[in-house]
Structure formats: C-alpha cells, structure tokens
Enzyme design. Structure first.
Site, PDB file in Angstrom:
ATOM      1  CG  PHE A 136      -1.808   1.250   1.149  1.00 37.96           C
ATOM      2  CD1 PHE A 136      -3.050   1.059   0.405  1.00 37.96           C
ATOM      3  CD2 PHE A 136      -1.779   2.288   2.122  1.00 37.96           C
ATOM      4  CE1 PHE A 136      -3.802   2.225   0.398  1.00 37.96           C
ATOM      5  CE2 PHE A 136      -2.542   3.409   1.962  1.00 37.96           C
ATOM      6  CZ  PHE A 136      -3.700   3.457   0.868  1.00 37.96           C
ATOM      7  CG  ASP A 221       5.342   3.744   1.684  1.00 35.31           C
ATOM      8  OD1 ASP A 221       5.506   4.416   2.846  1.00 35.31           O
ATOM      9  OD2 ASP A 221       4.472   3.372   0.879  1.00 35.31           O
ATOM     10  CE  LYS A 250      -0.908   5.454   7.668  1.00 37.48           C
ATOM     11  NZ  LYS A 250      -0.406   4.784   6.432  1.00 37.48           N
TER      12      LYS A 250
HETATM   13  C1  LIG Z   1      -0.809   5.060   5.151  1.00 34.73           C
HETATM   14  C2  LIG Z   1       0.112   4.736   4.234  1.00 34.73           C
HETATM   15  C3  LIG Z   1       0.272   5.444   3.032  1.00 34.73           C
HETATM   16  C4  LIG Z   1      -0.748   6.733   2.648  1.00 34.73           C
HETATM   17  O1  LIG Z   1      -0.346   7.643   3.158  1.00 34.73           O
HETATM   18  P1  LIG Z   1      -1.598   8.918   3.023  1.00 34.73           P
HETATM   19  O2  LIG Z   1      -1.026   9.931   4.320  1.00 34.73           O
HETATM   20  O3  LIG Z   1      -2.943   8.303   3.504  1.00 34.73           O
HETATM   21  O4  LIG Z   1      -1.668   9.335   1.914  1.00 34.73           O
HETATM   22  C5  LIG Z   1       1.402   5.134   2.145  1.00 34.73           C
HETATM   23  N1  LIG Z   1       2.063   4.071   2.398  1.00 34.73           N
HETATM   24  C6  LIG Z   1       2.054   3.285   3.626  1.00 34.73           C
HETATM   25  C7  LIG Z   1       2.956   2.444   3.568  1.00 34.73           C
HETATM   26  C8  LIG Z   1       0.956   3.578   4.236  1.00 34.73           C
HETATM   27  O5  LIG Z   1       0.759   2.984   5.642  1.00 34.73           O
END
Ligand SMILES: *Cc1c(COP(=O)(O)O)cnc(C)c1O
Length: 401
Positions: A136, A221, A250
């Site tokens: 994700f 990420d 986050k």
């Molecule tokens: C939550 C998340 C995202 C997206 O972040 P947003 O602030 O909702 O755009 C991207 N990568 C990972 C691994 C995440 O957990």
C-alpha cells in the site's frame, strides 16, 4: 447543531464507513466520546498519533507557531521547514528533503523523482517500477497503481503504465521482473495495510543487490514504519540496508498532516526548479509540530521504550491466546503488531474490532485476518495492561458468541 453519526450519511461522500462512536477529546492514550465513554487507544489514528493525543510538547509547538506564522507557500522558505529538514538529514542517510502533506504525496514525489532520475541518466526506456502484491502506497492514481491491490486501483480508467508487481519476501519473483529497464523498486520494510508482514533481512538485502546490479533506485515507503514505530527511528536502520529514497508521513506529524521524501543530493538534483511542487508542502505549522515530534521520538529513551512496550504486548497477547486459542501468531515489529487469526477465526477481524470498541478499546485491523495494534510510542504500562484486559474481554465475547 446536533452532530450525530446519521449526519455523516447525510452530508459526506460515502467512501468511508466510520464507527458509530464520535470521539470528542483525547489525552495521552485515552479518548472520550460524545457520551463521555472512555477508550484506551491502541489504534493511534492508524499509526499516526505516535505521542498519543495532545502531547504537551506538540500542543506547545502548534500554539507557538500558530501565533507567529501559518503559511507562506514555497515562493518563500521558512524557519520550521529548514530546521526540520536539517534534523531529518542529520538523523538519516539522506542529504535532501522534499515536504508534502501526506504519505501518498510523498510517494508520488518519490516515484516521479525516480522516473526523472532514470530518464535523465539512462534514457526514455528506463521507466519500469516494481512493487509488491498487497503493498500500500497511497491513493493518488500513481501510488494506488503501484500499490498491489486491484480493489483500490481498478475502475478509474487507464492507469499509469510500466508498473509490475512481485511477491513480498520472494526474491526470485523480483529477479524474474527486474532488468536494465527498471527505474525503481518500491517496498515497505514491513507491509502495514497488507497484513503486518515484516520483510526478512535476506529478502531486503537481496532486493538492494538487484537494484545495484540493474542501476535501479530502491525506494523505502516508511510512511507507516517510520518515526520510531519499529523501535528504530526508521526501519531501514534495523535492516542493514540503505534505500536511495525514503518516504515518511503518518507519525511524522503526530496527528498534524505532513509527509516528506528523503534522498541523496545526487538523486535530488533531478527535481530541477519547477519540476514538482506543492502549495502546502513545508507549511510552518506542520513543520513546527513535526520538529517537536522528532525531538521527543528520536531519543534513546523513546526508542528503547518501544521495544520494552513491544514485549508487554507480546506477553499479554500470548496470555490471551493461551486461554482462547484465536491467533496463529503475533507478528510485526516494535509497536506495529498484528495478531493473526487462526483457521477457525479467519476472515473475522472486524468482529474482534467491534467487540474491542464495545469494551472500551480502539484497535485496528489489517485485512480480514489480522488485528493490528499501533498505539502511542509512549503509552504507559498501566494503559497497555488495561487495554489488553479490555481486549481479552472482547476476545471472550467473540469466542463465546
Ligand atoms: C498510510 C500509508 C500511505 C498513505 O499515506 P496517506 O497519508 O494516507 O496518503 C502510504 N504508504 C504506507 C505504507 C502507508 O501505511
């Protein structure tokens, strides 16, 4: 005006299905709803509230900056952004920072930078992006296509191209896809939304070696794993692998929206003036809060505390499991933990989530089979114990239903 859950259905776009609980106040790891019901927070706003709710240092940073300067846009720079960038580069491999407002935007920047870097250096053919099934990376059209879940990316018409998916923790599947046309591999060091699945050190080191062999960039990420969540400031620091680009969001703002992309000078130079940007990126309020977050999180005290708290969670969850036999394993790292439902309870994570809420506990799920915990990194021992007690009641409720 009376604010009720029904009002949501009346006035909001129906892309979410929020709980019936409407919280109005939080302090540390406790939250209260409209009726004054109290909850222990093991969800942390989906791994965002790394210092709980309304941490005094964060409230102070926000108030102080709020009375000085809110916004300039990037036609001017500002002190909080530069202070934060300096702290991020001092604390990591990175030499350069780009600020965004969310994880998705930080990843969007990372992917665009990787494409520019590859095209500038090697030519138009080098655009392939490899990511992983069940990963994700956000909800912009580029990041959602790079994420490995058709349910999120399909049905919106033609997608950005030259994106392929390998299997997480399966190096051979990467080897099969990677070539000199690959511009980048994007990977979560621990898959969050995909089910709390840590990358093995062998796998991630193997991916690094394949990237080096084919002159491809390795993008980590760390939107969910970053800022202390795993017990290291960033998860890469515990894996023996350094990425070329890292994204963080986050927990970086502790609840205030901010994201950042970190990289080296050599790579960063390909985002020349005008090639990318954001109106709010580097906003002084966001950066002032994030600086306060880093000051608290990036200390031996907090980071060691994460590992100690992980042990409390693991011991507590094992105790619950020995009584009720609901999990096949507890996996994850630091305070990003997943209790994986066994065969008998497969597919029923939402029942456990709802039963937890009924018993005064906010938790999360990661798919249908995993109950996820992402509490404050400084949650007290008492609150962990009390929260686990409530979770045990919830488990008993589901098992005995
Ligand atoms: C939550 C998340 C995202 C997206 O972040 P947003 O602030 O909702 O755009 C991207 N990568 C990972 C691994 C995440 O957990």
């Amino acid at each position: 005006m009376q604010i009720t859950r029904e009002l949501f259905d009346e006035v909001m776009v129906p892309n979410y299905a929020p709980s019936k609980i409407i919280p109005v106040k939080g302090k540390g790891s406790r939250v209260w709803d409209q009726q004054g019901n109290e909850f222990i927070d093991f969800a942390g706003g989906i791994a965002v509230n790394c210092l709980g709710h309304c941490h005094p240092s964060l409230v102070n940073a926000l108030k102080e900056q709020g009375e000085k300067l809110w916004h300039l846009s990037n036609v001017m720079t500002n002190e909080p952004a530069l202070r934060l960038a300096k702290k991020l580069t001092d604390a990591t491999f990175a030499e350069k920072v780009y600020f965004a407002n969310s994880g998705g935007e930080a990843n969007e920047a990372a992917l665009k930078l990787a494409r520019r870097w590859a095209i500038d250096n090697y030519g138009e053919h080098k655009t392939q992006i490899i990511s992983f099934n069940k990963s994700f990376h956000g909800r912009t059209f580029f990041t959602v296509t790079v994420g490995g879940q058709a349910a999120y990316s399909d049905g919106f018409g033609p997608k950005p191209g030259d994106i392929v998916h390998a299997d997480f923790n399966d190096l051979a599947s990467v080897e099969k896809l990677i070539s000199d046309n690959t511009c980048a591999v994007m990977v979560e060091p621990l898959q969050g939304e995909g089910g709390i699945i840590p990358a093995t050190a062998d796998f991630i080191q193997g991916v690094r070696a394949l990237c080096d062999k084919h002159n491809a960039l390795l993008i980590f990420d760390e939107v969910q794993t970053g800022v202390g969540r795993t017990g290291d400031l960033y998860a890469y620091q515990g894996l023996g692998v350094t990425p070329d680009i890292l994204t963080t969001a986050k927990a970086l703002g502790g609840g205030f929206p901010i994201g950042a992309m970190l990289t080296t000078t050599e790579i960063a130079k390909h985002l020349k003036i005008g090639t990318h940007g954001s109106t709010y990126g580097g906003n002084p309020l966001a950066c002032a809060v994030a600086e306060a977050v880093l000051d608290v999180v990036n200390t031996a005290d907090t980071l060691k505390g994460v590992k100690a708290r992980e042990q409390l969670f693991r011991t507590g969850l094992e105790g619950i499991n020995s009584k009720y036999k609901v999990f096949s394993e507890v996996r994850g790292q630091g305070l990003l933990l997943g209790a994986v439902l066994n065969e008998q309870y497969k597919g029923r994570s939402r029942e456990f989530l709802n039963a937890s809420a009924d018993n005064g506990l906010m938790s999360l799920i990661a798919g249908l089979d995993v109950i996820r915990f992402a509490p404050s990194l400084i949650i007290s021992e008492d609150e962990i114990k009390e929260g686990l007690k409530r979770f045990e009641k919830a488990v008993a409720q589901v098992v005995n239903a």
